[in-house]
Enzyme design. Sequence first.
Site, PDB file in Angstrom:
ATOM      1  CE  LYS A  43      -3.852   2.242   2.349  1.00 25.80           C
ATOM      2  NZ  LYS A  43      -3.300   3.600   2.118  1.00 25.80           N
ATOM      3  NE  ARG A 181     -14.674   3.020   0.243  1.00 20.98           N
ATOM      4  CZ  ARG A 181     -13.592   3.766   0.453  1.00 20.98           C
ATOM      5  NH1 ARG A 181     -12.402   3.182   0.546  1.00 20.98           N
ATOM      6  NH2 ARG A 181     -13.682   5.071   0.550  1.00 20.98           N
ATOM      7  CE  LYS A 187      -8.776   1.358   3.824  1.00 21.95           C
ATOM      8  NZ  LYS A 187      -8.769   2.836   3.695  1.00 21.95           N
TER       9      LYS A 187
END
Length: 271
Positions: A43, A181, A187
């Site tokens: 990330k 979304r 994540k």
Amino acid sequence: MLTRRALLALLGSTGLPAAALEPLLARHAPAGLDPTPYLVSEKLDGVRALWDGQVLRFRSGRAVAAPAWFLAALPAVPLDGELWLSRRSFDALSATVRRAEPVDAEWRRVRYCVFELPSSEGPFEQRAAKLQALAGPVVMPVEQWRLASHAALRDKLKAVVAAGGEGLMLHRADAPIASGRSDLLLKLKPLADAEALVIGHEPGKGRLAGQMGALHLQTPDGVRFKLGTGFSDAQRRDPPPVGATVTYRYRDITPGGKPRFASFVRVAEDF
């Protein structure tokens, strides 16, 4: 492996309109997740940028004021990724990309880390493989890993965080192009993060007298709470205004929906 020229011919050179580049946004990974259906990447703490083949834009739709040589190095196919400097360099990156007049020396350090081909067919695993042919001085395809177990996922997270990274992203290998979304993209971080709207300020006391003591925030679900930690003295003297959106980190959620051990990260910017 496809060459860059062959890939451009395959995808076409007309690009997509900016409206077609609505990005895919991640949800938080659940506990004990099996990573085998996913491709896993680091990330990156960068600024999301959408390239339609002609114009580079922030998520807000505003064009990025990048130097002409930077834009000329991008292929004539739509891309989704993040402008990035290095680990733990978000503030410097943010200052660079927000300037109305780009500073050439600053942009020489910026890379466009790409992780999606919005105009390409097939599952994500195939799209990620095609991205490798686009690597160049400016474009850096994000490395993707296959992990065989939850233990391997946990070990990879520890290694990335120990090296200064934020966490991991998990994208379903079989996922089609999607937007908004979605559980197709997850994540994974040591601490979760979220955004909330500033609805008020609470005055500080004692050492903080005359400054902001805490922000009054409201989540997108309507939950209200106070955020009083994670601020520098400068931020307390000049706090995020009412109406701003801020990012905060937290450990977990109370039964009433409030974050536990929440700490301020930054003002959230769509640029």
